[in-house]
Design a protein around this motif. Structure first.
Motif, mmCIF file in Angstrom:
data_model
loop_
_atom_site.group_PDB
_atom_site.id
_atom_site.type_symbol
_atom_site.label_atom_id
_atom_site.label_comp_id
_atom_site.label_asym_id
_atom_site.label_seq_id
_atom_site.Cartn_x
_atom_site.Cartn_y
_atom_site.Cartn_z
ATOM 1 N N ARG A 109 0.820 -1.222 0.000
ATOM 2 C CA ARG A 109 0.000 0.000 0.000
ATOM 3 C C ARG A 109 0.852 1.269 0.000
ATOM 4 N NH1 ARG A 109 -4.765 1.563 4.367
ATOM 5 N NH2 ARG A 109 -4.710 3.781 3.956
ATOM 6 N N GLU A 110 1.922 1.272 0.799
ATOM 7 C CA GLU A 110 2.691 2.520 0.889
ATOM 8 C C GLU A 110 3.319 2.876 -0.456
ATOM 9 O OE1 GLU A 110 6.790 0.772 2.889
ATOM 10 O OE2 GLU A 110 5.171 1.455 4.160
ATOM 11 N N PHE A 111 3.731 1.837 -1.221
ATOM 12 C CA PHE A 111 4.303 2.140 -2.533
ATOM 13 C C PHE A 111 3.207 2.643 -3.486
ATOM 14 C CE2 PHE A 111 5.271 1.001 -6.937
ATOM 15 C CZ PHE A 111 6.370 1.827 -7.124
ATOM 16 N N ALA A 112 2.056 1.995 -3.470
ATOM 17 C CA ALA A 112 0.962 2.401 -4.374
ATOM 18 C C ALA A 112 0.579 3.874 -4.112
ATOM 19 C CB ALA A 112 -0.243 1.486 -4.180
ATOM 20 N N GLU A 113 0.506 4.235 -2.847
ATOM 21 C CA GLU A 113 0.142 5.625 -2.507
ATOM 22 C C GLU A 113 1.280 6.590 -2.870
ATOM 23 O OE1 GLU A 113 -2.981 4.593 1.103
ATOM 24 O OE2 GLU A 113 -0.973 5.269 1.623
ATOM 25 N N HIS A 114 2.519 6.099 -2.684
ATOM 26 C CA HIS A 114 3.687 6.924 -3.009
ATOM 27 C C HIS A 114 3.714 7.284 -4.509
ATOM 28 C CE1 HIS A 114 7.913 7.995 -3.521
ATOM 29 N NE2 HIS A 114 7.984 7.050 -4.431
ATOM 30 N N VAL A 115 3.285 6.360 -5.351
ATOM 31 C CA VAL A 115 3.277 6.616 -6.804
ATOM 32 C C VAL A 115 2.439 7.858 -7.115
ATOM 33 C CG1 VAL A 115 2.366 5.730 -9.010
ATOM 34 C CG2 VAL A 115 3.716 4.238 -7.516
ATOM 35 N N ILE A 116 1.273 7.932 -6.491
ATOM 36 C CA ILE A 116 0.388 9.075 -6.752
ATOM 37 C C ILE A 116 1.000 10.351 -6.161
ATOM 38 C CG2 ILE A 116 -1.941 10.021 -6.454
ATOM 39 C CD1 ILE A 116 -1.816 7.380 -8.111
ATOM 40 N N GLN A 117 1.457 10.214 -4.911
ATOM 41 C CA GLN A 117 2.005 11.384 -4.204
ATOM 42 C C GLN A 117 3.203 11.958 -4.960
ATOM 43 O OE1 GLN A 117 3.087 10.261 -0.233
ATOM 44 N NE2 GLN A 117 3.794 12.318 0.251
ATOM 45 N N GLU A 118 4.120 11.065 -5.381
ATOM 46 C CA GLU A 118 5.322 11.560 -6.075
ATOM 47 C C GLU A 118 4.953 12.216 -7.408
ATOM 48 O OE1 GLU A 118 8.798 8.970 -6.352
ATOM 49 O OE2 GLU A 118 9.415 10.106 -8.140
ATOM 50 N N THR A 119 3.983 11.632 -8.095
ATOM 51 C CA THR A 119 3.559 12.200 -9.376
ATOM 52 C C THR A 119 2.977 13.599 -9.180
ATOM 53 O OG1 THR A 119 3.084 9.980 -10.167
ATOM 54 C CG2 THR A 119 2.131 11.787 -11.433
ATOM 55 N N VAL A 120 2.149 13.751 -8.155
ATOM 56 C CA VAL A 120 1.530 15.063 -7.903
ATOM 57 C C VAL A 120 2.601 16.074 -7.494
ATOM 58 C CG1 VAL A 120 -0.105 16.325 -6.440
ATOM 59 C CG2 VAL A 120 -0.728 14.086 -7.347
ATOM 60 N N GLU A 121 3.548 15.632 -6.645
ATOM 61 C CA GLU A 121 4.612 16.554 -6.231
ATOM 62 C C GLU A 121 5.431 17.020 -7.433
ATOM 63 O OE1 GLU A 121 5.156 14.724 -1.805
ATOM 64 O OE2 GLU A 121 6.901 14.671 -3.121
ATOM 65 N N ARG A 122 5.697 16.076 -8.342
ATOM 66 C CA ARG A 122 6.584 16.391 -9.464
ATOM 67 C C ARG A 122 5.895 17.156 -10.587
ATOM 68 N NH1 ARG A 122 10.944 11.900 -11.406
ATOM 69 N NH2 ARG A 122 11.575 12.914 -13.335
ATOM 70 N N HIS A 123 4.628 16.792 -10.856
ATOM 71 C CA HIS A 123 3.949 17.367 -12.036
ATOM 72 C C HIS A 123 2.738 18.224 -11.675
ATOM 73 C CE1 HIS A 123 6.443 14.741 -14.454
ATOM 74 N NE2 HIS A 123 6.036 13.715 -13.738
ATOM 75 N N GLY A 124 2.340 18.183 -10.401
ATOM 76 C CA GLY A 124 1.230 19.033 -9.964
ATOM 77 C C GLY A 124 -0.148 18.460 -10.201
ATOM 78 N N ARG A 125 -0.224 17.324 -10.912
ATOM 79 C CA ARG A 125 -1.552 16.785 -11.229
ATOM 80 C C ARG A 125 -1.435 15.360 -11.773
ATOM 81 N NH1 ARG A 125 -4.172 20.483 -14.618
ATOM 82 N NH2 ARG A 125 -5.371 18.868 -15.653
ATOM 83 N N VAL A 126 -2.564 14.665 -11.808
ATOM 84 C CA VAL A 126 -2.656 13.388 -12.533
ATOM 85 C C VAL A 126 -3.907 13.490 -13.404
ATOM 86 C CG1 VAL A 126 -2.928 10.877 -12.387
ATOM 87 C CG2 VAL A 126 -1.678 12.090 -10.576
#
Ligand SMILES: NC(=O)c1ccc[n+]([C@@H]2O[C@H](COP(=O)([O-])OP(=O)(O)OC[C@H]3O[C@@H](n4cnc5c(N)ncnc54)[C@H](OP(=O)(O)O)[C@@H]3O)[C@@H](O)[C@H]2O)c1
Length: 283
Positions: free
Chosen positions: A66-83
Motif C-alpha cells: 500500500r505505501e508504494f501504491a500511494e507513493h506513486v500518486i504522491q510523487e507524481t503530484v509533487e513532481r507534475h502538480g496533477r494526474v
C-alpha cells in the motif's frame, strides 16, 4: 481529448499491454509515469518514450504494498502538480488447481491485482478533484465475467476490480472524474508464460494494441466499459452460457481442462495428513 502534456500514470508498464499503452500515450505527447517492479525494462521503456515526451519517467516498486501504491500518486503530484489519467493495469496471474493455492498466494493476488487499484484510486481522487477532473481506467479481465478453470482467485481479484469500477462510475458522476473498465479476452503477452500450471486454452490471442485502443476510446468517448476483442463469438457464447446455462458451461470447461481424479485424491490425502490448502508436502 488532446494528450499533449497530460500526466498519465500507467501501472504494469514494463511489459505487455501496459508497455504498449505507455508508449502510445508518450507518442501523443503525454507525460508518462511508468510503474512496475523490473527497473531495467522501465528504463528502456522511458528511453523510448523520451523520443516524444522528454518529461516521462518511471517509478519502480511493488504495487502489492500500500505505501508504494500511494507513493506513486504522491510523487507524481509533487513532481507534475496533477494526474490526468490513471491506468490501473498491473497484475499477476494465478493459474492453479484450487487444491494447490495457499491462502498467502491468494492474498498476494488480491493485493497486486485489486487492492493496489483501491490504493491508487483512493490516493488519486483528491488531486483529480482539485484539478477539476480526470480519468481512471481499470484493466480487468474476461475471467471476471466467465471464470476459467484453475482461476478462481485471479478471477475474484478481477471481479472485485470490475465491481469497484462500476461503483466508481456511479459514485463519481458529476465530479468531472470518469471511471471506466476495459475487459480483455486472451491477449498475446508474456503473462501466459508466467502461469504456475499448464494452460489448456489454445485459442487465438489478440495483440495488446487492441487493449490500448480501448483504453483511449473509454477516455475519448467517456465510455463506461469495453470488452476486447469486440463481438468475438466465443466470448459472446461464454457470456450467454454463463447467464442461462451455467451447468453446460462447466461441462464445456471440464472437457477442455478436466480436474484429474488423482489431483483430488492427493489433495484428500494431504487433508487427512492435516496439511493446509496449497501445502503440497511430498504429493
Ligand atoms: N494477456 C491477457 O490475455 C490478459 C487477459 C485479460 C486481462 N489481462 C490483464 O491485462 C493486464 C496487463 O497484463 P499483460 O497481459 O500485459 O501481462 P504482463 O506482460 O505480465 O504485464 C503485467 C504487468 O504488471 C506488472 N506487475 C506485476 N506485479 C506487479 C507488482 N507487484 N508491482 C508492480 N507491477 C507489477 C508487471 O511488471 P513487473 O513484473 O516488472 O513488476 C507487468 O508490467 C493485467 O491486469 C492482466 O490481468 C491480460
Amino acid at each position: 481529448m488532446e494528450f499533449a502534456d497530460r500526466v498519465v500514470i500507467v501501472t504494469g508498464a514494463s511489459s505487455g499491454i501496459g508497455r504498449v499503452t505507455a508508449r502510445s500515450f508518450a507518442a501523443r505527447g503525454a507525460v508518462v509515469v511508468a510503474v512496475a517492479r523490473r527497473e531495467e525494462m522501465l528504463k528502456r521503456l522511458v528511453a523510448e518514450c523520451h523520443e516524444d515526451s522528454p518529461r516521462s519517467h518511471y517509478i519502480a516498486g511493488d504495487l502489492g504494498r500500500r505505501e508504494f501504491a500511494e507513493h506513486v500518486i504522491q510523487e507524481t503530484v509533487e513532481r507534475h502538480g496533477r494526474v490526468d489519467v490513471l491506468v490501473n493495469n498491473a497484475a499477476i496471474s494465478k493459474h492453479k488447481q484450487i487444491y494447490h493455492v495457499s491462502a498467502d498466494e491468494a492474498e498476494r493476488v488480491m493485493d497486486v491485482n485489486f487492492r493496489s487499484c483501491l490504493w491508487t484510486t483512493f490516493a488519486v481522487i483528491p488531486p483529480m478533484l482539485r484539478a477539476g477532473g480526470g480519468f481512471i481506467v481499470n484493466v480487468s479481465s474476461f475471467a471476471a465475467d466467465v471464470v476459467p478453470p484453475r482461476e478462481s482467485v485471479y478471477a475474484a481479484s478481477k471481479a472485485a476490480m470490475s465491481a469497484f469500477t462500476e461503483g466508481l462510475w456511479n459514485d463519481l458522476e458529476g465530479s468531472g472524474i470518469h471511471a471506466a473498465l476495459v475487459i480483455p479476452g486472451a491477449i498475446d503477452t508474456e503473462i501466459w508464460d508466467k502461469e504456475d500450471e499448464p494452460v489448456a486454452f489454445d485459442g487465438a490471442k489478440a495483440p495488446p494494441e487492441i487493449v490500448t485502443q480501448a483504453i483511449f476510446e473509454v477516455i475519448r468517448k467517456r465510455r463506461r466499459e469495453i470488452t476486447v476483442p469486440r463481438r468475438k463469438p466465443d466470448l459472446m457464447l461464454a457470456r450467454f452460457l454463463r447467464a442461462y446455462f451455467p451447468g453446460l458451461l462447466r461441462f464445456g470447461m471440464r472437457r477442455m481442462d478436466p480436474v484429474p481424479k488423482e489431483v483430488i485424491e492427493r489433495a484428500r490425502a494431504r487433508a487427512v495428513r492435516g496439511l493446509r490448502l496449497g501445502d503440497r508436502g511430498e504429493g
